[in-house]
Design a protein around this motif. Sequence first.
Motif, PDB file in Angstrom:
ATOM      1  N   VAL A 201       2.421   0.155  -2.608  1.00 41.49           N
ATOM      2  CA  VAL A 201       3.924   0.871  -2.320  1.00 41.49           C
ATOM      3  C   VAL A 201       5.187  -0.586  -1.952  1.00 41.49           C
ATOM      4  O   VAL A 201       3.969  -1.732  -1.779  1.00 41.49           O
ATOM      5  CB  VAL A 201       3.409   1.154  -0.547  1.00 41.49           C
ATOM      6  N   THR A 202       5.629  -0.655  -2.682  1.00 40.76           N
ATOM      7  CA  THR A 202       6.668  -1.333  -2.362  1.00 40.76           C
ATOM      8  C   THR A 202       8.392  -1.454  -1.574  1.00 40.76           C
ATOM      9  O   THR A 202       8.367   0.204  -2.160  1.00 40.76           O
ATOM     10  CB  THR A 202       6.257  -2.546  -3.300  1.00 40.76           C
ATOM     11  N   HIS A 203       9.252  -2.292  -1.276  1.00 35.18           N
ATOM     12  CA  HIS A 203      10.418  -1.867  -1.474  1.00 35.18           C
ATOM     13  C   HIS A 203      11.293  -2.919  -2.235  1.00 35.18           C
ATOM     14  O   HIS A 203      12.754  -2.663  -2.289  1.00 35.18           O
ATOM     15  CB  HIS A 203      10.818  -1.791   0.395  1.00 35.18           C
ATOM     16  N   ASP A 204      10.329  -3.714  -3.093  1.00 33.45           N
ATOM     17  CA  ASP A 204      11.253  -4.151  -3.406  1.00 33.45           C
ATOM     18  C   ASP A 204      10.680  -3.628  -5.460  1.00 33.45           C
ATOM     19  O   ASP A 204      10.084  -3.731  -5.652  1.00 33.45           O
ATOM     20  CB  ASP A 204      10.570  -5.275  -3.812  1.00 33.45           C
ATOM     21  N   ALA A 205      11.695  -3.382  -5.907  1.00 23.86           N
ATOM     22  CA  ALA A 205      12.311  -3.074  -7.154  1.00 23.86           C
ATOM     23  C   ALA A 205      11.872  -3.857  -7.977  1.00 23.86           C
ATOM     24  O   ALA A 205      11.352  -3.288  -9.093  1.00 23.86           O
ATOM     25  CB  ALA A 205      13.796  -2.532  -7.592  1.00 23.86           C
ATOM     26  N   GLN A 206      11.452  -5.038  -7.712  1.00 22.96           N
ATOM     27  CA  GLN A 206      11.427  -5.799  -9.538  1.00 22.96           C
ATOM     28  C   GLN A 206       9.611  -5.765  -9.148  1.00 22.96           C
ATOM     29  O   GLN A 206       9.154  -5.553 -10.048  1.00 22.96           O
ATOM     30  CB  GLN A 206      11.494  -7.267  -8.361  1.00 22.96           C
ATOM     31  N   VAL A 207       9.317  -5.875  -8.211  1.00 20.39           N
ATOM     32  CA  VAL A 207       7.435  -5.871  -7.662  1.00 20.39           C
ATOM     33  C   VAL A 207       7.012  -4.140  -8.348  1.00 20.39           C
ATOM     34  O   VAL A 207       6.129  -4.235  -9.228  1.00 20.39           O
ATOM     35  CB  VAL A 207       7.114  -5.760  -6.193  1.00 20.39           C
ATOM     36  N   ALA A 208       8.312  -3.773  -7.962  1.00 22.21           N
ATOM     37  CA  ALA A 208       7.726  -1.552  -8.497  1.00 22.21           C
ATOM     38  C   ALA A 208       7.790  -1.866 -10.441  1.00 22.21           C
ATOM     39  O   ALA A 208       6.817  -1.183 -10.562  1.00 22.21           O
ATOM     40  CB  ALA A 208       8.198  -0.978  -8.453  1.00 22.21           C
ATOM     41  N   ARG A 209       8.410  -3.295 -10.746  1.00 19.67           N
ATOM     42  CA  ARG A 209       8.682  -2.587 -11.738  1.00 19.67           C
ATOM     43  C   ARG A 209       6.978  -3.226 -13.200  1.00 19.67           C
ATOM     44  O   ARG A 209       6.987  -2.974 -13.644  1.00 19.67           O
ATOM     45  CB  ARG A 209       9.713  -3.104 -12.614  1.00 19.67           C
ATOM     46  N   ALA A 210       6.590  -3.856 -11.961  1.00 19.81           N
ATOM     47  CA  ALA A 210       4.948  -4.441 -12.552  1.00 19.81           C
ATOM     48  C   ALA A 210       4.530  -3.176 -12.796  1.00 19.81           C
ATOM     49  O   ALA A 210       3.285  -2.868 -13.354  1.00 19.81           O
ATOM     50  CB  ALA A 210       4.167  -4.940 -11.672  1.00 19.81           C
ATOM     51  N   ALA A 211       4.264  -2.174 -12.333  1.00 22.52           N
ATOM     52  CA  ALA A 211       3.766  -0.740 -12.484  1.00 22.52           C
ATOM     53  C   ALA A 211       4.301   0.292 -14.421  1.00 22.52           C
ATOM     54  O   ALA A 211       5.456  -0.091 -14.344  1.00 22.52           O
ATOM     55  CB  ALA A 211       3.400   0.153 -11.835  1.00 22.52           C
ATOM     56  N   ARG A 212       2.939   1.225 -14.358  1.00 24.26           N
ATOM     57  CA  ARG A 212       3.931   1.260 -15.600  1.00 24.26           C
ATOM     58  C   ARG A 212       4.450   2.894 -15.543  1.00 24.26           C
ATOM     59  O   ARG A 212       5.198   3.662 -15.701  1.00 24.26           O
ATOM     60  CB  ARG A 212       2.875   1.989 -16.377  1.00 24.26           C
ATOM     61  N   ARG A 213       4.143   3.346 -13.741  1.00 25.54           N
ATOM     62  CA  ARG A 213       4.735   5.143 -13.432  1.00 25.54           C
ATOM     63  C   ARG A 213       5.322   4.149 -11.989  1.00 25.54           C
ATOM     64  O   ARG A 213       4.773   3.577 -11.184  1.00 25.54           O
ATOM     65  CB  ARG A 213       3.555   5.954 -13.464  1.00 25.54           C
ATOM     66  N   ILE A 214       6.131   4.843 -11.429  1.00 24.43           N
ATOM     67  CA  ILE A 214       7.404   4.917 -10.670  1.00 24.43           C
ATOM     68  C   ILE A 214       7.529   5.903  -9.987  1.00 24.43           C
ATOM     69  O   ILE A 214       8.083   6.776 -10.065  1.00 24.43           O
ATOM     70  CB  ILE A 214       8.759   3.957 -10.347  1.00 24.43           C
ATOM     71  N   LEU A 215       7.009   6.353  -8.411  1.00 23.33           N
ATOM     72  CA  LEU A 215       6.901   7.277  -7.853  1.00 23.33           C
ATOM     73  C   LEU A 215       8.179   7.274  -7.011  1.00 23.33           C
ATOM     74  O   LEU A 215       8.190   6.207  -6.092  1.00 23.33           O
ATOM     75  CB  LEU A 215       5.707   7.646  -6.957  1.00 23.33           C
ATOM     76  N   ARG A 216       9.109   8.201  -6.774  1.00 27.14           N
ATOM     77  CA  ARG A 216      10.050   7.762  -5.276  1.00 27.14           C
ATOM     78  C   ARG A 216       9.712   8.956  -3.879  1.00 27.14           C
ATOM     79  O   ARG A 216      10.380   9.955  -4.820  1.00 27.14           O
ATOM     80  CB  ARG A 216      11.576   7.604  -5.744  1.00 27.14           C
ATOM     81  N   PHE A 217       9.612   8.521  -3.294  1.00 29.78           N
ATOM     82  CA  PHE A 217       9.491   9.192  -1.550  1.00 29.78           C
ATOM     83  C   PHE A 217      10.808   9.262  -1.195  1.00 29.78           C
ATOM     84  O   PHE A 217      12.001   8.449  -1.411  1.00 29.78           O
ATOM     85  CB  PHE A 217       8.550   9.012  -1.122  1.00 29.78           C
ATOM     86  N   ARG A 218      11.213  10.539  -0.631  1.00 31.89           N
ATOM     87  CA  ARG A 218      11.976  10.260  -0.030  1.00 31.89           C
ATOM     88  C   ARG A 218      12.059  11.962   1.282  1.00 31.89           C
ATOM     89  O   ARG A 218      11.790  12.935   0.810  1.00 31.89           O
ATOM     90  CB  ARG A 218      13.687  11.106  -0.376  1.00 31.89           C
ATOM     91  N   ASP A 219      11.948  11.942   2.310  1.00 30.09           N
ATOM     92  CA  ASP A 219      11.909  12.413   3.254  1.00 30.09           C
ATOM     93  C   ASP A 219      10.485  13.544   2.711  1.00 30.09           C
ATOM     94  O   ASP A 219       9.827  14.625   3.326  1.00 30.09           O
ATOM     95  CB  ASP A 219      13.011  13.373   3.106  1.00 30.09           C
ATOM     96  N   GLY A 220       9.006  12.691   2.836  1.00 32.38           N
ATOM     97  CA  GLY A 220       8.429  13.234   3.017  1.00 32.38           C
ATOM     98  C   GLY A 220       7.933  14.778   1.515  1.00 32.38           C
ATOM     99  O   GLY A 220       6.854  14.919   1.224  1.00 32.38           O
ATOM    100  N   ARG A 221       9.070  14.079  -0.052  1.00 30.95           N
ATOM    101  CA  ARG A 221       8.721  14.516  -0.838  1.00 30.95           C
ATOM    102  C   ARG A 221       9.043  13.641  -2.063  1.00 30.95           C
ATOM    103  O   ARG A 221       9.845  12.606  -1.756  1.00 30.95           O
ATOM    104  CB  ARG A 221       9.898  15.368  -1.380  1.00 30.95           C
ATOM    105  N   ILE A 222       8.007  13.692  -3.171  1.00 31.36           N
ATOM    106  CA  ILE A 222       8.559  13.322  -3.963  1.00 31.36           C
ATOM    107  C   ILE A 222       9.639  13.637  -5.017  1.00 31.36           C
ATOM    108  O   ILE A 222       9.849  14.601  -4.849  1.00 31.36           O
ATOM    109  CB  ILE A 222       6.734  13.109  -5.362  1.00 31.36           C
ATOM    110  N   VAL A 223      10.427  12.316  -5.068  1.00 29.25           N
ATOM    111  CA  VAL A 223      12.054  13.054  -5.706  1.00 29.25           C
ATOM    112  C   VAL A 223      12.021  12.303  -7.059  1.00 29.25           C
ATOM    113  O   VAL A 223      12.774  12.614  -7.971  1.00 29.25           O
ATOM    114  CB  VAL A 223      13.058  12.459  -4.785  1.00 29.25           C
ATOM    115  N   ALA A 224      11.232  11.242  -7.800  1.00 29.20           N
ATOM    116  CA  ALA A 224      11.318  10.872  -9.123  1.00 29.20           C
ATOM    117  C   ALA A 224       9.803  10.512  -9.760  1.00 29.20           C
ATOM    118  O   ALA A 224       9.125   9.994  -8.768  1.00 29.20           O
ATOM    119  CB  ALA A 224      12.343  10.107  -9.282  1.00 29.20           C
ATOM    120  N   ASP A 225       9.644  11.206 -10.709  1.00 30.23           N
ATOM    121  CA  ASP A 225       8.256  10.335 -10.553  1.00 30.23           C
ATOM    122  C   ASP A 225       8.229   9.674 -12.582  1.00 30.23           C
ATOM    123  O   ASP A 225       8.670  10.794 -13.509  1.00 30.23           O
ATOM    124  CB  ASP A 225       7.412  11.442 -10.736  1.00 30.23           C
ATOM    125  N   ASP A 226       8.176   8.307 -12.965  1.00 36.69           N
ATOM    126  CA  ASP A 226       8.975   7.989 -13.644  1.00 36.69           C
ATOM    127  C   ASP A 226       7.695   7.024 -14.941  1.00 36.69           C
ATOM    128  O   ASP A 226       7.502   6.300 -13.930  1.00 36.69           O
ATOM    129  CB  ASP A 226      10.509   7.411 -13.960  1.00 36.69           C
TER     130      ASP A 226
END
Length: 239
Positions: A201-226
């Motif tokens: 889990v990270t707030h930092d977009a650069q840190v997230a880019r270390a992963a092959r898959r990025i999930l985005r949460f909003r209001d308790g739901r997954i709004v993107a899975d890229d």
Amino acid sequence: MSEPLIRCRDLTKHFRMGSEVVRALDGVSLDIARGEFVAIMGPSGSGKSTLMTMIGALDTPTSGDIIIDGTALAEASPSALADLRGRTIGFVFQQFNLLSRLSALDNVAMPQIYRRDAVADLRGKAIDCLKRVGLGDRMHHLPSEMSGGQQQRVAIARALVNDPLILLADEPTGALDSRTGAEVIALFQALNREGITIILVTHDAQVARAARRILRFRDGRIVADDVNTDVWTPAPSAA
Ligand SMILES: Nc1ncnc2c1ncn2[C@@H]1O[C@H](COP(=O)(O)OP(=O)(O)O)[C@@H](O)[C@H]1O
Ligand SMILES: [Mg+2]
């Protein structure tokens, strides 16, 4: 296709706050395969940490199912759950949560005390893990004698000591400067290459880019899975 290592189906988690109900998770379905490196982003309060505590079997969902490595958590015995927490999963937090009066070595050896089939050579295993995170020369230091990045690496060594299949890291670079954070990220990538499944889990977009898959949460739901096709690989630490 083989079973996913982690499967969440229609997860909800509601917290009652006085007369209000907070929907921390509001219908999350998610499969994570063995060996994945997944980053989770999303605003504060969107449910990221709640999901981590559910997957880590530290709390139970209001509804929905979680299956970890073939074990349905809702049906698991207390000893199976203890095994899962102590052994299948390693946890890393933003605030390293080290015991201040214990050396790096003793901090890393600690979790093994809870293991039922204790490893024969506790200290040897802890030493191996400290070497793995590049701290072979800091084993007898107290947390106060180490930098933030070194303390986080001790915490990672502690998470590794029972050979987990999964590392759950909740904002592990949140208390570190960007250079030190990059060293910690390089370490996670090295561990992922060795086969450990990582959810970070990270707030930092650069840190997230270390992963092959990025999930985005909003209001308790997954709004993107890229799929991240532009993986950032920081240089490993010189330790
Ligand atoms: N133990 C709890 N009791 C009451 N509300 C909680 C509890 N844990 C989390 N929440 C609430 O659930 C929502 C999601 O929290 P959390 O999962 O910590 O979000 P994030 O990690 O994305 O910042 C927030 O509104 C938070 O206040
Ligand atoms: Mg959180």
